[in-house]
Motif scaffolding. Structure first.
Motif, mmCIF file in Angstrom:
data_model
loop_
_atom_site.group_PDB
_atom_site.id
_atom_site.type_symbol
_atom_site.label_atom_id
_atom_site.label_comp_id
_atom_site.label_asym_id
_atom_site.label_seq_id
_atom_site.Cartn_x
_atom_site.Cartn_y
_atom_site.Cartn_z
ATOM 1 N N CYS A 43 0.839 -1.194 0.000
ATOM 2 C CA CYS A 43 0.000 0.000 0.000
ATOM 3 C C CYS A 43 0.875 1.246 0.000
ATOM 4 O O CYS A 43 2.039 1.213 0.408
ATOM 5 N N SER A 44 0.292 2.362 -0.453
ATOM 6 C CA SER A 44 1.049 3.598 -0.590
ATOM 7 C C SER A 44 0.927 4.471 0.653
ATOM 8 O O SER A 44 -0.155 4.609 1.231
ATOM 9 N N VAL A 45 2.050 5.040 1.068
ATOM 10 C CA VAL A 45 2.045 6.088 2.084
ATOM 11 C C VAL A 45 2.917 7.232 1.581
ATOM 12 O O VAL A 45 3.737 7.059 0.680
ATOM 13 N N GLU A 46 2.713 8.392 2.168
ATOM 14 C CA GLU A 46 3.547 9.547 1.856
ATOM 15 C C GLU A 46 3.846 10.275 3.153
ATOM 16 O O GLU A 46 2.944 10.518 3.955
ATOM 17 N N THR A 47 5.099 10.599 3.358
ATOM 18 C CA THR A 47 5.506 11.320 4.556
ATOM 19 C C THR A 47 5.947 12.735 4.162
ATOM 20 O O THR A 47 6.256 12.988 2.997
ATOM 21 N N PRO A 48 5.999 13.663 5.118
ATOM 22 C CA PRO A 48 6.416 15.026 4.787
ATOM 23 C C PRO A 48 7.835 15.065 4.228
ATOM 24 O O PRO A 48 8.666 14.195 4.509
ATOM 25 N N SER A 49 8.112 16.088 3.434
ATOM 26 C CA SER A 49 9.465 16.279 2.913
ATOM 27 C C SER A 49 10.435 16.662 4.022
ATOM 28 O O SER A 49 11.643 16.477 3.878
ATOM 29 N N VAL A 50 9.901 17.191 5.101
ATOM 30 C CA VAL A 50 10.720 17.696 6.206
ATOM 31 C C VAL A 50 10.590 16.784 7.423
ATOM 32 O O VAL A 50 9.493 16.327 7.752
ATOM 33 N N GLU A 51 11.711 16.490 8.055
ATOM 34 C CA GLU A 51 11.746 15.736 9.302
ATOM 35 C C GLU A 51 12.633 16.488 10.292
ATOM 36 O O GLU A 51 13.452 17.327 9.903
ATOM 37 N N SER A 52 12.486 16.149 11.553
ATOM 38 C CA SER A 52 13.410 16.717 12.536
ATOM 39 C C SER A 52 14.795 16.121 12.315
ATOM 40 O O SER A 52 14.934 14.976 11.849
ATOM 41 N N LEU A 53 15.815 16.886 12.651
ATOM 42 C CA LEU A 53 17.180 16.388 12.469
ATOM 43 C C LEU A 53 17.443 15.176 13.347
ATOM 44 O O LEU A 53 18.248 14.309 12.993
ATOM 45 N N ASP A 54 16.782 15.078 14.485
ATOM 46 C CA ASP A 54 16.939 13.908 15.346
ATOM 47 C C ASP A 54 16.514 12.638 14.609
ATOM 48 O O ASP A 54 17.158 11.590 14.713
ATOM 49 N N VAL A 55 15.420 12.740 13.843
ATOM 50 C CA VAL A 55 14.953 11.595 13.055
ATOM 51 C C VAL A 55 15.931 11.290 11.933
ATOM 52 O O VAL A 55 16.320 10.141 11.700
ATOM 53 N N LEU A 56 16.372 12.330 11.219
ATOM 54 C CA LEU A 56 17.258 12.130 10.077
ATOM 55 C C LEU A 56 18.616 11.583 10.500
ATOM 56 O O LEU A 56 19.247 10.830 9.750
ATOM 57 N N MET A 57 19.078 11.919 11.682
ATOM 58 C CA MET A 57 20.381 11.460 12.145
ATOM 59 C C MET A 57 20.349 10.035 12.687
ATOM 60 O O MET A 57 21.391 9.467 13.006
#
Length: 439
Positions: A43-57
């Motif tokens: 199934c398809s999901v879409e998340t925001p283009s922006v994340e917190s740096l804590d998540v990205l790291m």
């Protein structure tokens, strides 16, 4: 505006954009990918283009690739956007998504995600700062069945076959094999060696050997064994015999070899050579823990990977006190698309998506022409109404230049019938807007 005030129109390096006749092909590709993923129940999901740096790291060694986000006119004392960044892949946002919606999802959760991502690296052939990725992942509670290690490459094989790509190979390895082999050699930091071996495509065997010796502190015997392992390839499960012949033993190595053999056996019905066990594939990111994948074009071995991924044991578990392992594979759609376009191997589409152009001989006929166009649209046709009264020849030429295959002539007098002209054959015939079908 003076010449000095003019801004030169140019796209930013590493941020590709296509003309309409190319974009229409890319959209078709996206439809093919989407349909292929859904055939297997994703199934398809879409998340925001922006994340917190804590998540990205949370992913590991990626800090140099992240574009941070801030407002140009932010208040001096407003730091609310100071820890935001554009996502550089879709796996990390997906892990956060699963943790956040844990109680609302059905596991194993099988999703696909097709979105733009951004990476702050030097733009060059095959490497972009903005590009589209097409991901499939499976996350489950406590344990992801090994079945998915074979199903995901099968899905990718189906999709890339449907796209009619030039010859390519999906290379498969297992991080447990690498780590277990290095442990069996007595190497104290196997993960550092994995990250180094992953550079083989960039700096070659001699470059990796030098790094293993000087930076990782390996002995000549250990370096030789690592390079011997990296040189092993095979198109079926018999590759396990070549690895065990090296005489290195460890419990983790045995576990990884069993998993690798399972994947190769499960995919043995695919065309020979389309899936290859390649022990040089390491995938340098720290969160991979088992099966890893990397796809390459056969005719362009130095070109970057066109699909990649692997198994991760608990990336989503970084956000929730549950064990949530997963496995995923990603198609680098922009990288593939750009290469075929550059090589002249992409058949572009028409400038327009319209099936029919309805002519407009005069302003007084606009209402009648609009009504005809609407009747055709309600029957599922893509219809463009010419924008202003012009000579009929000019309107037909417009349709021809845009690749619109048919021109419709409404009956602007009672003694005439609807007519349609096929621009490919030049034939013009009577037609009924209620029943006419595009040939």
């Amino acid at each position: 505006m003076t010449d000095q005030q003019l801004v030169r129109p140019a796209a930013m390096s590493g941020f590709p954009e296509w003309l309409p006749e190319v974009r229409i092909v890319e959209q078709h590709w996206l439809d093919v990918v989407r349909a292929g993923f859904e055939r297997y129940g994703f199934c398809s999901v879409e998340t925001p283009s922006v994340e917190s740096l804590d998540v990205l790291m949370a992913k590991g060694e990626t800090s140099q690739e992240v574009y941070t986000l801030r407002r140009l006119q932010e208040d001096a004392d407003d730091r609310s956007d100071a820890k935001l960044g554009l996502h550089f892949d879709l796996t990390v946002p997906f892990a956060r998504y699963v943790a956040q919606h844990f109680n609302e999802l059905v596991f194993p959760f099988k999703r696909y995600q097709i979105q733009r991502v951004w990476r702050g690296e030097r733009a060059q052939e095959g490497r972009f700062r903005e590009f589209t990725q097409c991901d499939i992942d499976v996350i489950n509670i406590d344990q992801v069945p090994l079945h998915f290690d074979a199903e995901l490459p099968r899905i990718i094989h189906d999709v890339m076959t449907d796209l009619k790509l030039p010859a390519w190979t999906l290379n498969v390895n297992n991080r447990k094999v690498l780590q277990g082999f290095y442990q069996g050699l007595g190497i104290e930091d196997p993960l550092e060696v994995i990250r180094t071996v992953d550079k083989i495509d960039k700096i070659g065997v001699s470059g990796v050997s030098e790094l293993l010796s000087k930076k990782a502190g390996l002995t000549d015997r250990q370096v030789g064994a690592c390079m011997e392992l990296a040189g092993i390839r095979g198109t079926d499960a018999s590759v396990v015999e070549d690895i065990t012949a090296a005489g290195v033993r460890s419990e983790l190595l045995s576990e990884g070899l069993d998993e690798l053999a399972f994947v190769m056996d499960s995919l043995s019905d695919l065309p020979r050579g389309s899936v290859v066990a390649d022990l040089s594939i390491a995938r340098g990111l720290d969160y991979y823990t088992g099966t890893v994948y990397e796809g390459k074009f056969t005719d362009w071995p130095d070109y970057g990977s066109i699909c990649s991924g692997g198994r991760y044991e608990n990336l989503a578990g970084s956000y929730i006190r549950r064990n949530l392992p997963g496995i995923g594979l990603s198609i680098g759609l922009t990288r593939i698309f750009a290469k075929l376009l550059a090589e002249g191997l992409l058949t572009t589409g028409p400038v327009s998506v319209s099936d029919v152009l309805v002519v407009l001989p005069g302003q007084e006929q606009r209402a009648a022409a609009t009504a005809v166009a609407d009747r055709l649209r309600r029957r599922g046709l893509n219809v463009e109404l010419y924008h202003q009264p012009d000579k009929i020849a000019k309107q037909v030429r417009y349709a021809s230049r845009k690749g619109i295959p048919f021109v419709w002539f409404p009956p602007f007098s009672e003694d005439r019938a609807h007519e349609v002209k096929d621009l490919a054959t030049g034939e013009q015939t009577a037609a009924d807007p209620e029943v006419w079908q595009r040939p």
